[in-house]
Design an enzyme around this catalytic site. Structure first.
Site, mmCIF file in Angstrom:
data_model
loop_
_atom_site.group_PDB
_atom_site.id
_atom_site.type_symbol
_atom_site.label_atom_id
_atom_site.label_comp_id
_atom_site.label_asym_id
_atom_site.label_seq_id
_atom_site.Cartn_x
_atom_site.Cartn_y
_atom_site.Cartn_z
ATOM 1 N N ALA A 173 0.807 -1.228 0.000
ATOM 2 C CA ALA A 173 0.000 0.000 0.000
ATOM 3 C C ALA A 173 0.835 1.272 0.000
ATOM 4 O O ALA A 173 0.301 2.353 -0.256
ATOM 5 C CB ALA A 173 -0.938 -0.009 1.198
ATOM 6 N N GLY A 205 3.661 1.416 -1.835
ATOM 7 C CA GLY A 205 4.534 1.301 -3.016
ATOM 8 C C GLY A 205 4.150 2.245 -4.146
ATOM 9 O O GLY A 205 3.157 2.981 -4.068
ATOM 10 N N LYS A 243 1.761 -8.656 -12.010
ATOM 11 C CA LYS A 243 2.817 -9.256 -12.820
ATOM 12 C C LYS A 243 4.181 -8.761 -12.339
ATOM 13 O O LYS A 243 4.203 -7.756 -11.638
ATOM 14 C CB LYS A 243 2.599 -8.929 -14.295
ATOM 15 C CG LYS A 243 2.414 -7.430 -14.586
ATOM 16 C CD LYS A 243 3.614 -6.762 -15.125
ATOM 17 C CE LYS A 243 4.064 -5.593 -14.339
ATOM 18 N NZ LYS A 243 4.979 -4.715 -14.996
ATOM 19 N N HIS A 274 -2.469 -4.794 -16.618
ATOM 20 C CA HIS A 274 -3.308 -3.603 -16.754
ATOM 21 C C HIS A 274 -3.462 -3.143 -18.200
ATOM 22 O O HIS A 274 -4.404 -2.441 -18.522
ATOM 23 C CB HIS A 274 -2.813 -2.462 -15.855
ATOM 24 C CG HIS A 274 -1.651 -1.688 -16.381
ATOM 25 N ND1 HIS A 274 -0.359 -2.086 -16.240
ATOM 26 C CD2 HIS A 274 -1.591 -0.516 -17.051
ATOM 27 C CE1 HIS A 274 0.431 -1.194 -16.800
ATOM 28 N NE2 HIS A 274 -0.279 -0.234 -17.308
ATOM 29 N N ASP A 289 9.300 -7.236 -17.297
ATOM 30 C CA ASP A 289 8.432 -6.137 -16.850
ATOM 31 C C ASP A 289 7.363 -5.834 -17.890
ATOM 32 O O ASP A 289 6.216 -5.555 -17.537
ATOM 33 C CB ASP A 289 9.302 -4.889 -16.598
ATOM 34 C CG ASP A 289 8.497 -3.723 -16.046
ATOM 35 O OD1 ASP A 289 7.546 -3.974 -15.284
ATOM 36 O OD2 ASP A 289 8.830 -2.562 -16.353
ATOM 37 N N HIS A 318 2.733 -7.304 -20.759
ATOM 38 C CA HIS A 318 1.851 -6.416 -21.511
ATOM 39 C C HIS A 318 1.904 -6.616 -23.025
ATOM 40 O O HIS A 318 0.879 -6.715 -23.688
ATOM 41 C CB HIS A 318 2.200 -4.953 -21.237
ATOM 42 C CG HIS A 318 2.239 -4.597 -19.790
ATOM 43 N ND1 HIS A 318 1.361 -5.122 -18.876
ATOM 44 C CD2 HIS A 318 3.039 -3.754 -19.087
ATOM 45 C CE1 HIS A 318 1.617 -4.612 -17.685
ATOM 46 N NE2 HIS A 318 2.631 -3.783 -17.775
#
Ligand code: BG6
Length: 498
Positions: free
Chosen positions: A35, A37, A165, A195, A252, A257
Site C-alpha cells: 500500500a 509502493g 505481474k 493492466h 516487466d 503487456h
C-alpha cells in the site's frame, strides 16, 4: 425431439454468467498489500478513490498493508498526497474526508491476527454480505508470503485475490507459484492482472476486429505484411531500482503487456465475449508462438543505468528490448510481429501498427510517392486513437500520390469523460468476479515456456544513449522493413490549427 436448449450449456459449461455489469456490487473490504509502493501511489489509491466516489463501487473500505510501520493517520496522509498528485478526477474536501474515513492501515509486521482483526472491523462497518478483495501489489518474491499470511489470517472465504505481474520469473517459478496459490485459493478466486488489457484502447481492438465486417476478412497472412507493437517510454527507473534490477524490460513489459496485447491482435474470433472463450483463443496464440531465439532479440541498456541508485555497477539488466515473434498457425505463419519497449527512450508512445501488403504498383512506378505499406494503427494512449492510412492523389496537376489517413480519437466523442483508467476497470471487474480481462495460469506458463531459450542464454546488452530509439542493431532486426516510430506525420489532433 427433446428440447436440446435445456441440456446444451452455451458458451461452455461452467462459464456462465459471463457479464455481471448490471448487478449491484456487493460491499467489499479491499486489502491492499504494497500500500505504500509506487503502483499504489500512482494508480491504485487514486483509482480506488474514484471508484468509491463514483457510482461504481460506493460501498468499500480499504485496509492498506505494507512493511512500513505507519499509523492510520499517516497512511491517510500518504493516500491524500497520492490522490492529489496522480488522481485524474477532482475530489472536493468533503469527498476526500468521506473517502479517508474508509481507509485503515495495518503493518505486515503486526502479523496475521492483527490483519484479521482489522479486516473484521471493516466488515462489521460494511454490514452483512461483505466480500474481500486482496490486491497483491508486491514483487513476485513476496507474493507467497502474502498468500500464506491470508491463509493464516483466515481471509480466504468470500475472497478474491488480484496478483500483479510478473507472475513468476520463468516457467518453473510460475508453475511453483500457481501450485502454491492453488493450495489456498481456487482458480476462480485468482485474478492475475495485466493492466494493459484494461486499457480502453486495448478493448477497442476486440470491438474493431469482431464487431465490424470490414477488417476481419483481411486480418491474415494473405494481406498483412507484419505487425509492430511499440511501447517506448521516456521515463526511467523512477526510484524502482529494487523492482527493476532483477526484472528488466522483458519480464516487466514483454512477457506481460506486449504479448497480452499481441494476443488480442492475433487471436481467432472467440465464441463469446466471456472469460473462458477469450482465454482459450489467447492461449492458442501463445501455444502457436515459436520459441523466442536469442538471434531475434536486441537487448539494450541506457548509458548511465549502472550509476543509478540501487543498480549493480556491472548490471546486465536490459532497460530496452526489441524482438521478433513468430506465430506459427494458419492465420499468421510468415508474418513477423516486432515488439519493442524500453526506458529513457526518445518518446513515450504505445502503438500497434498493422502493415498491409503493398499493392502491385505498376501504374505508379518509383517516384510517384507510393512507397511503403498502408497501416492500420492503434494508439493505446489514454485518449485512444485509431488511424488507417492509404494512398490518395495529391491535389494539383498530373498524378502524384501522397499518404492520407482516416482517424478516430475517443477524445472527440461525447463519451470521452466515461473512460475508466485501466486499473479502475480491472479492480471493478475483479470485484464482480469477471475474469474476461485477466490472464490464466496456462497462458502465463506458455509464455514462460516460449521464452526459455532467451532467459537461459540472453544476448549481451548493447548500450544506447538516453533519448534515442535504442541500440543500432534494431534496424537489422526489422530490415528490410523499418520501425514505424518516430511517426513521419503527426496524429491529426496534434497539428496546429490553421
Ligand atoms: C508497468 C511497468 O507494468 O507498466 C512499468 O512495470 C511501465 O515499468 C508501465 O512503465 C507502463 O504502463 P502505462 O500504463 O503507463 O503505459
Amino acid at each position: 425431439m427433446p428440447d436440446r436448449t435445456q441440456t446444451i450449456a452455451y458458451p461452455a459449461p461452467g462459464s456462465r454468467p459471463s457479464r455481471r455489469d448490471e448487478e449491484p456490487l456487493a460491499p467489499h473490504v479491499i486489502v491492499l498489500f504494497g500500500a505504500t509502493g509506487d503502483l499504489a501511489k500512482r494508480k491504485l489509491l487514486p483509482g480506488l478513490a474514484y471508484l468509491q466516489q463514483s457510482k461504481f463501487a460506493p460501498d468499500v473500505r480499504i485496509v492498506g498493508s505494507a512493511t512500513e510501520d505507519l499509523t492510520v493517520d499517516e497512511f491517510r496522509e500518504r493516500a491524500r498526497q497520492a490522490v492529489e498528485t496522480y488522481g485524474t478526477h477532482r475530489m472536493s474536501d468533503e469527498e476526500w474526508t468521506q473517502f479517508a474515513s474508509r481507509l485503515d492501515y495495518v503493518s505486515v509486521s503486526a502479523g496475521p491476527e492483527a490483519l484479521a482483526a482489522t479486516v473484521k472491523a471493516a466488515e462489521d462497518l460494511l454490514g452483512a454480505g461483505a466480500c474481500r478483495l486482496h490486491y497483491l501489489s508486491v514483487p513476485p518474491k513476496a507474493a507467497q508470503a502474502v498468500i500464506a499470511m491470508l491463509r493464516d489470517a483466515d481471509l480466504v472465504e468470500r475472497a478474491r485475490v488480484v496478483m500483479e505481474k510478473p507472475f513468476g520469473d520463468d516457467l518453473a517459478s510460475a508453475i511453483q507459484l500457481n501450485d502454491f496459490v492453488h493450495e489456498t485459493f481456487d482458480e476462480a478466486q485468482v485474478f492475475r492482472i495485466d493492466h494493459f488489457l484494461g486499457k480502453e484502447a486495448a478493448l477497442n481492438i476486440l470491438a474493431f476486429r469482431f464487431a465490424n465486417g470490414l477488417f476481419e476478412p483481411i486480418w491474415n497472412r494473405n494481406h498483412i505484411d507484419h505487425v509492430q507493437i511499440d511501447i517506448p517510454e521516456e521515463l526511467g527507473l523512477d526510484q524502482r531500482a529494487t523492482f527493476y534490477e532483477p526484472t528488466g524490460a522483458f519480464k516487466d513489459m514483454v512477457v506481460t503487456h506486449l504479448m497480452q496485447v499481441m494476443s488480442f491482435v492475433a487471436m481467432e474470433p472467440p465464441t463469446a465475449l466471456e472469460p473462458r472463450a477469450i482465454s482459450e483463443e489467447k492461449n492458442k496464440v501463445f501455444r502457436s508462438m515459436l520459441p523466442i531465439q536469442a538471434t531475434d532479440v536486441v537487448r539494450g541498456q541506457y548509458s548511465g543505468y549502472r550509476n543509478e541508485d540501487g543498480v549493480a555497477p556491472d548490471s546486465d539488466t536490459e532497460t530496452f528490448i526489441a524482438l521478433k515473434v513468430e506465430i506459427d498457425n494458419w492465420r499468421w505463419a510468415g508474418v513477423p510481429f516486432f515488439l519493442r519497449t524500453g526506458k529513457r527512450m526518445a518518446q513515450g508512445q504505445r502503438i500497434i501498427s498493422i502493415a498491409f501488403k503493398e499493392a502491385p504498383k505498376t501504374m505508379f512506378p518509383t517516384g510517384f510517392g507510393a512507397e511503403g505499406p498502408d497501416h492500420l494503427t492503434f494508439d493505446l494512449a489514454d485518449s485512444s486513437r485509431v488511424s488507417l492510412s492509404f494512398y490518395g492523389k495529391r491535389p494539383g496537376p498530373g498524378m502524384r500520390l501522397e499518404k492520407l489517413s482516416m482517424q478516430f480519437s475517443t477524445q472527440e466523442t461525447k463519451s470521452a469523460g466515461d473512460v475508466l483508467e485501466a486499473y479502475e476497470r480491472l479492480i471493478l471487474d475483479a470485484m464482480r468476479g469477471d475474469h474476461t480481462l485477466f490472464t490464466t495460469a496456462e497462458g502465463i506458463e506458455s509464455l514462460w515456456e516460449r521464452s526459455a531459450h532467451l532467459l537461459e542464454d540472453p544476448p549481451p546488452v548493447k548500450t544506447y544513449q538516453p533519448g534515442t530509439w535504442g541500440p543500432n542493431a534494431i534496424h537489422q532486426l526489422i530490415a528490410p522493413r523499418a520501425w514505424r516510430l518516430p511517426f513521419e506525420r503527426e496524429w491529426r489532433e496534434n497539428k496546429p490549427k490553421s
